[in-house]
Design a protein around this motif. Structure first.
Motif, PDB file in Angstrom:
ATOM      1  N   THR A 151    -103.329  19.371 -51.441  1.00 37.41           N
ATOM      2  CA  THR A 151    -103.798  17.700 -50.859  1.00 37.41           C
ATOM      3  C   THR A 151    -102.451  16.693 -51.242  1.00 37.41           C
ATOM      4  O   THR A 151    -101.452  16.911 -51.576  1.00 37.41           O
ATOM      5  CB  THR A 151    -104.829  17.921 -51.778  1.00 37.41           C
ATOM      6  OG1 THR A 151    -104.690  17.903 -53.072  1.00 37.41           O
ATOM      7  CG2 THR A 151    -105.445  18.444 -51.596  1.00 37.41           C
ATOM      8  N   GLU A 152    -102.854  15.423 -51.229  1.00 37.71           N
ATOM      9  CA  GLU A 152    -102.025  14.282 -50.820  1.00 37.71           C
ATOM     10  C   GLU A 152    -101.178  14.624 -52.831  1.00 37.71           C
ATOM     11  O   GLU A 152    -102.184  14.407 -53.603  1.00 37.71           O
ATOM     12  CB  GLU A 152    -102.812  12.739 -51.109  1.00 37.71           C
ATOM     13  CG  GLU A 152    -103.618  13.126 -49.935  1.00 37.71           C
ATOM     14  CD  GLU A 152    -104.309  11.902 -49.450  1.00 37.71           C
ATOM     15  OE1 GLU A 152    -104.166  11.015 -50.700  1.00 37.71           O
ATOM     16  OE2 GLU A 152    -104.841  11.260 -48.273  1.00 37.71           O
ATOM     17  N   TYR A 153     -99.657  14.464 -52.706  1.00 39.86           N
ATOM     18  CA  TYR A 153     -99.206  14.249 -53.325  1.00 39.86           C
ATOM     19  C   TYR A 153     -98.985  15.852 -54.634  1.00 39.86           C
ATOM     20  O   TYR A 153     -98.444  15.426 -55.224  1.00 39.86           O
ATOM     21  CB  TYR A 153     -98.616  13.352 -54.743  1.00 39.86           C
ATOM     22  CG  TYR A 153     -99.303  11.448 -53.110  1.00 39.86           C
ATOM     23  CD1 TYR A 153     -97.809  11.304 -52.982  1.00 39.86           C
ATOM     24  CD2 TYR A 153    -100.007  10.846 -53.406  1.00 39.86           C
ATOM     25  CE1 TYR A 153     -97.551   9.944 -52.755  1.00 39.86           C
ATOM     26  CE2 TYR A 153    -100.200   9.900 -52.885  1.00 39.86           C
ATOM     27  CZ  TYR A 153     -99.009   9.070 -52.195  1.00 39.86           C
ATOM     28  OH  TYR A 153     -98.583   7.643 -51.169  1.00 39.86           O
ATOM     29  N   GLN A 154     -98.877  16.926 -54.438  1.00 41.37           N
ATOM     30  CA  GLN A 154     -99.059  18.278 -54.281  1.00 41.37           C
ATOM     31  C   GLN A 154     -98.120  18.665 -53.345  1.00 41.37           C
ATOM     32  O   GLN A 154     -97.414  18.063 -52.496  1.00 41.37           O
ATOM     33  CB  GLN A 154     -99.973  18.738 -54.470  1.00 41.37           C
ATOM     34  CG  GLN A 154    -101.237  17.801 -54.914  1.00 41.37           C
ATOM     35  CD  GLN A 154    -102.229  19.145 -55.361  1.00 41.37           C
ATOM     36  OE1 GLN A 154    -102.486  20.197 -54.575  1.00 41.37           O
ATOM     37  NE2 GLN A 154    -103.001  18.870 -56.422  1.00 41.37           N
ATOM     38  N   MET A 155     -97.188  19.276 -54.335  1.00 42.14           N
ATOM     39  CA  MET A 155     -95.518  19.670 -53.528  1.00 42.14           C
ATOM     40  C   MET A 155     -96.306  21.295 -53.148  1.00 42.14           C
ATOM     41  O   MET A 155     -96.672  21.971 -54.159  1.00 42.14           O
ATOM     42  CB  MET A 155     -94.762  19.284 -54.239  1.00 42.14           C
ATOM     43  CG  MET A 155     -93.274  20.150 -53.331  1.00 42.14           C
ATOM     44  SD  MET A 155     -92.090  19.823 -55.112  1.00 42.14           S
ATOM     45  CE  MET A 155     -92.492  20.786 -55.743  1.00 42.14           C
TER      46      MET A 155
END
Length: 244
Positions: A151-155
């Motif tokens: 999800t957003e701002y996960q890598m």
């Protein structure tokens, strides 16, 4: 009899002159100013980092615009890559980057990066990612597939040479940023590369699971780099299913 290094060199030089044998000299290095070379090639040939900066006199040459549209985007999205060809200022950094936009239900089909590990961060939306590292990486007796919803701002990392894919399961665009530890990371779509081989090789690889006619059918149906994907998502988002 023993000679010092200096004496030995002088004797060899004298013999070379007497016998007409040319003495060794360092090979000539092509100069960055040679005509016909690309800017990237000139930067590679520059003697020092100082000389490289001299080849980039405009400050704007150090800015890459990911807003520039991809030349031939896939039906399911697009990917804009900064490598040493598209962004010569990267020469000497050992780094590259890409920004991808995957449309609703779009899939970045199975692919590999032959010269780099990818670190991918989602900045908008989410992605279902999957990766198979290499032979011998198994779980419960089967080849391991590492799958996550990012999800957003996960890598998540995709290791050099690993086969991997990303899928947007939602009805809105997903945007991701990917960094690479190479100026020329490259990409190879697995299906496209596989079905580029002749029928004899494919027949030996797949055994009796595909005959010649089916091989042609699959080869003709290979999608672009980022292609529309999973049927359930298409139905959820009211996206017409494409016919093969």
């Amino acid at each position: 009899m023993h000679f010092t290094t200096t004496v030995s060199v002088l004797i060899l030089a004298s013999l070379s002159n007497v016998l007409g044998v040319p003495t060794w000299s360092a090979p000539a290095v092509a100069r960055a100013e040679d005509s016909g070379l690309s800017l990237t090639a000139k930067l590679f040939l520059a003697d020092t980092a100082v000389d490289r900066f001299a080849l980039l006199p405009d400050d704007k040459q150090f800015v890459f615009d990911f807003n520039t549209p991809q030349a031939n985007p896939g039906k399911g999205g697009e990917l804009v890559a900064a490598n040493r060809k598209t962004f010569p200022a990267l020469v000497g950094t050992g780094s590259g980057m890409a920004v991808g936009r995957i449309k609703p239900c779009g899939m970045n089909t199975l692919h590999v990066h032959p010269r780099a590990t990818e670190l991918q961060i989602v900045t908008k939306g989410r992605l279902v990612t999957a990766m198979t590292p290499e032979n011998g990486v198994n779980k419960d007796g089967k080849r391991r597939v590492i799958q996550n919803t990012v999800t957003e701002y996960q890598m998540t990392p995709f290791y050099q040479g690993s086969v991997h894919t990303q899928f947007n399961p939602d009805c809105t665009d997903t945007i991701f940023v990917a960094s690479f530890n190479s100026e020329d990371f490259g990409a190879g779509q697995v299906a496209d590369e596989t079905f580029a081989f002749g029928d004899d090789i494919l027949g030996a690889t797949f055994g009796q699971s595909l005959d010649g006619a089916e091989i042609d059918k699959v080869r003709a149906a290979i999608p672009a780099s980022i292609a529309e994907g999973v049927e359930q998502c298409l139905m959820k988002c009211n996206i017409p299913k494409r016919s093969i």
